[in-house]
Design an enzyme around this catalytic site. Sequence first.
Site, PDB file in Angstrom:
ATOM      1  N   ASP A   1      10.784  20.137  24.028  1.00 19.60           N
ATOM      2  CA  ASP A   1       9.427  19.602  23.918  1.00 19.60           C
ATOM      3  C   ASP A   1       8.636  19.866  25.188  1.00 19.60           C
ATOM      4  O   ASP A   1       7.461  20.204  25.127  1.00 19.60           O
ATOM      5  CB  ASP A   1       9.457  18.096  23.639  1.00 19.60           C
ATOM      6  CG  ASP A   1       8.060  17.509  23.750  1.00 19.60           C
ATOM      7  OD1 ASP A   1       7.235  17.857  22.885  1.00 19.60           O
ATOM      8  OD2 ASP A   1       7.781  16.753  24.686  1.00 19.60           O
TER       9      ASP A   1
ATOM     10  N   ARG B   1       1.766  24.919  24.589  1.00 21.97           N
ATOM     11  CA  ARG B   1       0.626  24.495  23.772  1.00 21.97           C
ATOM     12  C   ARG B   1      -0.597  24.261  24.641  1.00 21.97           C
ATOM     13  O   ARG B   1      -1.722  24.607  24.263  1.00 21.97           O
ATOM     14  CB  ARG B   1       0.971  23.210  23.000  1.00 21.97           C
ATOM     15  CG  ARG B   1       1.885  23.460  21.811  1.00 21.97           C
ATOM     16  CD  ARG B   1       2.460  22.161  21.265  1.00 21.97           C
ATOM     17  NE  ARG B   1       1.424  21.239  20.862  1.00 21.97           N
ATOM     18  CZ  ARG B   1       1.548  19.906  20.859  1.00 21.97           C
ATOM     19  NH1 ARG B   1       2.699  19.350  21.241  1.00 21.97           N
ATOM     20  NH2 ARG B   1       0.557  19.145  20.477  1.00 21.97           N
TER      21      ARG B   1
ATOM     22  N   HIS C   1       4.049   3.084  22.451  1.00 30.29           N
ATOM     23  CA  HIS C   1       3.456   4.344  22.901  1.00 30.29           C
ATOM     24  C   HIS C   1       1.961   4.294  22.663  1.00 30.29           C
ATOM     25  O   HIS C   1       1.513   3.871  21.596  1.00 30.29           O
ATOM     26  CB  HIS C   1       4.049   5.540  22.151  1.00 30.29           C
ATOM     27  CG  HIS C   1       3.415   6.829  22.564  1.00 30.29           C
ATOM     28  ND1 HIS C   1       3.788   7.510  23.697  1.00 30.29           N
ATOM     29  CD2 HIS C   1       2.382   7.525  22.033  1.00 30.29           C
ATOM     30  CE1 HIS C   1       3.037   8.580  23.835  1.00 30.29           C
ATOM     31  NE2 HIS C   1       2.171   8.620  22.837  1.00 30.29           N
TER      32      HIS C   1
ATOM     33  N   LYS D   1      10.567  12.339  22.009  1.00 31.80           N
ATOM     34  CA  LYS D   1      10.898  11.607  23.230  1.00 31.80           C
ATOM     35  C   LYS D   1      11.195  10.146  22.917  1.00 31.80           C
ATOM     36  O   LYS D   1      12.151   9.568  23.444  1.00 31.80           O
ATOM     37  CB  LYS D   1       9.736  11.729  24.223  1.00 31.80           C
ATOM     38  CG  LYS D   1       9.644  13.147  24.790  1.00 31.80           C
ATOM     39  CD  LYS D   1       8.397  13.377  25.603  1.00 31.80           C
ATOM     40  CE  LYS D   1       7.161  13.478  24.740  1.00 31.80           C
ATOM     41  NZ  LYS D   1       5.991  14.051  25.429  1.00 31.80           N
TER      42      LYS D   1
ATOM     43  N   SER E   1       6.034  15.880  19.086  1.00 30.42           N
ATOM     44  CA  SER E   1       6.236  15.847  20.534  1.00 30.42           C
ATOM     45  C   SER E   1       6.479  14.415  21.012  1.00 30.42           C
ATOM     46  O   SER E   1       7.438  14.137  21.744  1.00 30.42           O
ATOM     47  CB  SER E   1       5.006  16.454  21.225  1.00 30.42           C
ATOM     48  OG  SER E   1       5.089  16.265  22.619  1.00 30.42           O
TER      49      SER E   1
END
Lengths: 450, 450
Positions: B161, B168, B82, B187, B183
């Site tokens: 989320d 947000r 990520h 995932k 968040s």
Amino acid sequence: MLAHRLIERKRDGGRIEPGEWRALIGAYAAGHIPDYQMAAFLMAAYLRGLDRAETVALTDAMLASGAAFDLAALAPARVDKHSTGGVGDKVSLVLAPLVASLGVVVPMMSGRSLGHTGGTLDKLEAIPGMRTDLSLAAARAQLERVGCVLMGQTDEIAPADRRLYALRDATATVESVPLIAASIMSKKLAESLTGLVLDIKRGSGSFLPDLERGLELAHTMIAIAADRGCETVALITAMDRPLGRAVGNALETEEAIHALRGEGPPDLMAVTYALGAEMLVLGGAAATRDEARRRMEVAISSGRAAEKMQAIIEAQGGNPAVVDDPAVLPQAEACELYEAPRSGFVARVEPRAVGRGVIALGGGRTRMEDTVDPTVGFVITVKPGDWVNAGEPLATVFARDDAGIAAGRAALADAIRIADEAEHPLPLISHRITAAGATRYEPNDDPPAP
Amino acid sequence: MLAHRLIERKRDGGRIEPGEWRALIGAYAAGHIPDYQMAAFLMAAYLRGLDRAETVALTDAMLASGAAFDLAALAPARVDKHSTGGVGDKVSLVLAPLVASLGVVVPMMSGRSLGHTGGTLDKLEAIPGMRTDLSLAAARAQLERVGCVLMGQTDEIAPADRRLYALRDATATVESVPLIAASIMSKKLAESLTGLVLDIKRGSGSFLPDLERGLELAHTMIAIAADRGCETVALITAMDRPLGRAVGNALETEEAIHALRGEGPPDLMAVTYALGAEMLVLGGAAATRDEARRRMEVAISSGRAAEKMQAIIEAQGGNPAVVDDPAVLPQAEACELYEAPRSGFVARVEPRAVGRGVIALGGGRTRMEDTVDPTVGFVITVKPGDWVNAGEPLATVFARDDAGIAAGRAALADAIRIADEAEHPLPLISHRITAAGATRYEPNDDPPAP
């Protein structure tokens, strides 16, 4: 984009400028800013605070969202009182007719009970036929004729504040001094006041139990009012025990009527006279607080204050006979004495527990949609510091049925604590705050006669 | 009542317990808590913070709001990467097929471009026919067959989320380390990973420009993953200039294909190899990072990595010919060289300005609803520190028309600063963070040969 930018700035501890407050509140009132953005903004404002200029600007923006009385032509002085709310606080019902009977115009806009605290409108509506949902035009006409109106906040006044308050209630952003001050003052300033007296409650049963925050609220509201030319005096009064003896709508109205006829309990009378003296001096009806107090005593003993109450009730569709005969008020189905479970000193009469007891009896609200039963409540005849013997009556429970009696007894058992030692209650009236600062409260302001 | 209580507690700096997080997120996902209450809660969480246990509990609650891959039976090791996002960051397109070609299963779920940063899905979709909206079932089948999938977040994964992130975004509560960490990890953990590599960008073009907050985010995500048995390594990489040369969807895909064939720019290859080495060690396909790097070099020189990319594209409906002939990608209508306006050192290539330039050309998004033009963008051939002569080509602008060329030139004039002195860019890869702590990054981990 505006909302996002202002949320971000307040989140980071920055200042919102007056024009931005107007744009924000205007857009919110018009439905152009969603509740979720305003909720985030309110939490940022709660945690980061607002400075004095921001609080004034927010007040102005909420005031500008609605209509306002224009009473300048009606009378040179218009004076109102605002209380931060408590348990057994029926002062408005005594004070408004009393001060109006001495020639000061009192355009009083009040609220409803919510949570453990009562509300003036619910108490007034215990009087058969009494209406409090007056339009600004009807209220103005009544002020001209009677010199006093006891009404609810109309949809015309500060609609942005009403939406914001409901949102704050749902988002745990109520207890912020600047947000409270702006909310109260946006409504009070719409009354076109020349003077305002604030009753800031302190102690366990009050909204802001802490003295420091109460003083901060007083200073903030005085500054906002000064900005609009409305001279304001605040008194800090005790709410670590209920005020007076009666708690519950019709029961409090009855006590207020007794007070207007000179038969009120001493603490209720002391607070009423102290606030009334300030109102009469602000309204130009007395040169000093001592003179004001003497005039109030005469208004009560002469029956003039009670007559003014009758005139107000009559003007608002209520049955004026209630002032001579409080039995006109709706009566509870069941009532029962509550006796001392042991001998000792009354250490505490906890106002929140009493207020929650009224809710348990059906006489209060946990949500604005709830309806209230006017008949239920308590008359508590002891005060902290009193010595009581086991089995001696301390209070009466007024309820709808046996289940209510049991709930009321449980609430009193929780609220009234008897101990071997007396505790020191808060002074009934402890501070007096003006634009010049805060001082310890002294009832007399006259120099001694030579 | 639950929401109000939890808002109040977080507002006052208190802790929310794991069961309360589950109840809060569950009720929000089910539509039982209105956005305005969640917005107030998020602002309180932003300003008061979440501790490690709360962040883990929030992640678990969001993960539990949806479905998850169950890949345990498929392969013993599943590893993903990520990135916190940047400009020119096409690493995923190289890394996923490269690592998968060496036998590690890579279930990669990516996002779309928003604001100045690009998104892997938009780059992939520049390939004719390529689909990224796969169901969990289709993705699982592809993983079994090809060992890699490059897909978007499905509606099945962490729906809470997705709702929270949109809220947000609207309420200025995005840039909170625990909220970001929860968040992302809700995932990633739905992918049933045994290992995860994080590319945390630092510098002016990154989401959290500050190194300290990047390290905090890394530590937080590593702790969340550890709680779920997913070993995680984070690298801090530079985003004070774009990564590689191409910025823009099809242009970046083309650069990624070149990289898979061994013709990538040095900075892109260095970051890809560094992240890939961690993935291969975590996935058990190499004992050391040095061994992993050697295996990756062979996978690229042998054509095996490019073949894996072809297989992935084919499985997802795209035209696999693109890997041999990038001219299959859509081409911009207009292109023009951008020359150095003066001689000097390239002091800055500001990634935010380049990213905004892509938006101006129609290749990015300011709102999620915007569509993107895959053809437009820039190829910037200079790096900070290079000496350039006046008139020398620095970049090429790819646009739809002459107006686009002009907008692109203006963006480059803003982004590329030429000065008399070179500035020091950030080290390309500066830190390596594991559960054991953060250390300065060293590419080699083998002891020297005896």
